[in-house]
Write an enzyme that holds these catalytic residues in place. Structure first.
Site, PDB file in Angstrom:
ATOM      1  N   HIS A   1      50.488  57.413  44.325  1.00  0.00           N
ATOM      2  CA  HIS A   1      50.069  56.829  45.600  1.00  0.00           C
ATOM      3  C   HIS A   1      50.791  57.564  46.717  1.00  0.00           C
ATOM      4  CE1 HIS A   1      49.510  54.154  48.929  1.00  0.00           C
ATOM      5  NE2 HIS A   1      50.751  53.719  48.911  1.00  0.00           N
TER       6      HIS A   1
ATOM      7  N   GLU B   1      54.895  48.566  44.774  1.00  0.00           N
ATOM      8  CA  GLU B   1      53.507  48.652  44.316  1.00  0.00           C
ATOM      9  C   GLU B   1      53.391  48.651  42.793  1.00  0.00           C
ATOM     10  OE1 GLU B   1      51.500  48.029  46.453  1.00  0.00           O
ATOM     11  OE2 GLU B   1      51.679  49.212  48.284  1.00  0.00           O
TER      12      GLU B   1
ATOM     13  N   TYR C   1      30.813  69.724  47.422  1.00  0.00           N
ATOM     14  CA  TYR C   1      30.687  69.516  45.966  1.00  0.00           C
ATOM     15  C   TYR C   1      32.001  69.140  45.290  1.00  0.00           C
ATOM     16  CZ  TYR C   1      32.853  73.958  44.685  1.00  0.00           C
ATOM     17  OH  TYR C   1      33.747  74.977  44.491  1.00  0.00           O
TER      18      TYR C   1
ATOM     19  N   HIS D   1      45.886  52.155  54.749  1.00  0.00           N
ATOM     20  CA  HIS D   1      47.110  52.295  53.950  1.00  0.00           C
ATOM     21  C   HIS D   1      47.312  53.740  53.459  1.00  0.00           C
ATOM     22  CE1 HIS D   1      49.813  50.299  50.670  1.00  0.00           C
ATOM     23  NE2 HIS D   1      50.174  51.539  50.902  1.00  0.00           N
TER      24      HIS D   1
ATOM     25  N   TYR E   1      36.689  74.051  35.087  1.00  0.00           N
ATOM     26  CA  TYR E   1      36.933  74.212  36.526  1.00  0.00           C
ATOM     27  C   TYR E   1      37.741  73.013  37.018  1.00  0.00           C
ATOM     28  CZ  TYR E   1      35.273  75.170  41.371  1.00  0.00           C
ATOM     29  OH  TYR E   1      35.154  75.452  42.704  1.00  0.00           O
TER      30      TYR E   1
HETATM   31  P1  13P Z   1      57.907  51.690  47.671  1.00  0.00           P
HETATM   32  O1  13P Z   1      59.064  52.470  48.298  1.00  0.00           O
HETATM   33  O2  13P Z   1      58.305  50.260  47.382  1.00  0.00           O
HETATM   34  O3  13P Z   1      57.354  52.412  46.469  1.00  0.00           O
HETATM   35  O4  13P Z   1      56.755  51.553  48.743  1.00  0.00           O
HETATM   36  C1  13P Z   1      56.167  52.657  49.382  1.00  0.00           C
HETATM   37  C2  13P Z   1      54.731  52.426  49.704  1.00  0.00           C
HETATM   38  O5  13P Z   1      54.055  53.389  50.005  1.00  0.00           O
HETATM   39  C3  13P Z   1      54.134  51.072  49.651  1.00  0.00           C
HETATM   40  O6  13P Z   1      52.750  51.134  49.658  1.00  0.00           O
END
Ligand code: 13P
Length: 226
Positions: free
Chosen positions: A92, A73, A113, A155, A210
């Site tokens: 991610h 990614e 909120y 995803h 906060y």
């Molecule tokens: P990578 O191991 O290549 O970072 O991929 C993991 C992943 O979550 C792909 O969306």
């Protein structure tokens, strides 16, 4: 911060990401801006086995150094860091509740909120595109406009921050919101707070510091949209 400290912070955040149940296996990835480019986690390496030396230095053109291949990614990491000077780290993960909503392409509305922590009245869900593709990166950049988090259709999710620890803290909050939203949906679609109320919440969060953990220690407040 030197490169070594940043690499250690990245490995620490990745290990915590899995240890806390936010993510599982080798799913997910993490990046952090450096002077010339960015550091990104290597592809398909279990986080328990990952050492600071495994983190991959990359340029925004996709060139990289060292023995490890970068995350599949790397495109969205590069594109988000390039278009968002207000953040320095991109996380991610495939957290269970946020990903459940993303499987239905359901954004998270202002049913609570704390949605304001992500920078606005909704946490958007980007359309599906194949992992690692330029299309997925384009969708993610668009879904993150004025926000610090988004879901990725069928995803997972992305959370942004000034540091790896702050991006992880925001991902934890988004996952908690997703879990609450799924629970609230059991009684039907919950009412949402008005946009003006979310603006008021964002202003109050800023004034009071906060949610400071998602913004980092130096910040005046939280979740400033661009
Ligand atoms: P990578 O191991 O290549 O970072 O991929 C993991 C992943 O979550 C792909 O969306």
């Amino acid at each position: 911060m030197d490169d070594g400290d940043l690499r250690r912070d990245m490995v620490d955040a990745c290990r915590r990401m899995n240890a806390t149940g936010l993510n599982q296996g080798t799913s997910g990835n993490l990046s952090a801006r450096t002077g010339a480019g960015f550091l990104v986690t290597p592809t398909s390496l279990p986080y328990d086995a990952m050492e600071p030396g495994d983190i991959v230095p990359m340029g925004f053109d996709g060139t990289y150094e060292g023995p490890r291949r970068p995350s599949s990614e790397w495109r969205f990491h590069a594109d988000i860091l390039a278009t968002r000077p207000d953040v320095d780290s991109v996380l991610h993960c495939h957290s269970p509740h946020a990903t459940t909503l993303a499987c239905h392409h359901r954004p998270i509305p202002a049913f609570h909120y704390m949605v304001a922590l992500a920078g606005g009245p909704t946490i958007r869900c980007a359309p599906y595109a194949t992992f690692g593709s330029q299309a997925l990166s384009d969708h993610a950049v668009a879904a993150l406009e004025g926000r610090r988090a988004c879901l990725l259709g069928q995803h997972g999710m992305i959370a942004l921050g000034p540091t790896p620890a702050a991006a992880l803290a925001l991902a934890v909050e988004v996952e908690a919101l997703a879990r609450l939203y799924l629970g609230a949906l059991a009684l039907g679609e919950p009412p949402v707070l008005a946009d003006e109320e979310i603006e008021r919440v964002i202003a109050r969060m800023r004034r009071r510091g906060y949610g400071r953990t998602v913004e980092g220690d130096d910040a005046e407040g939280v979740a400033r949209p661009r």
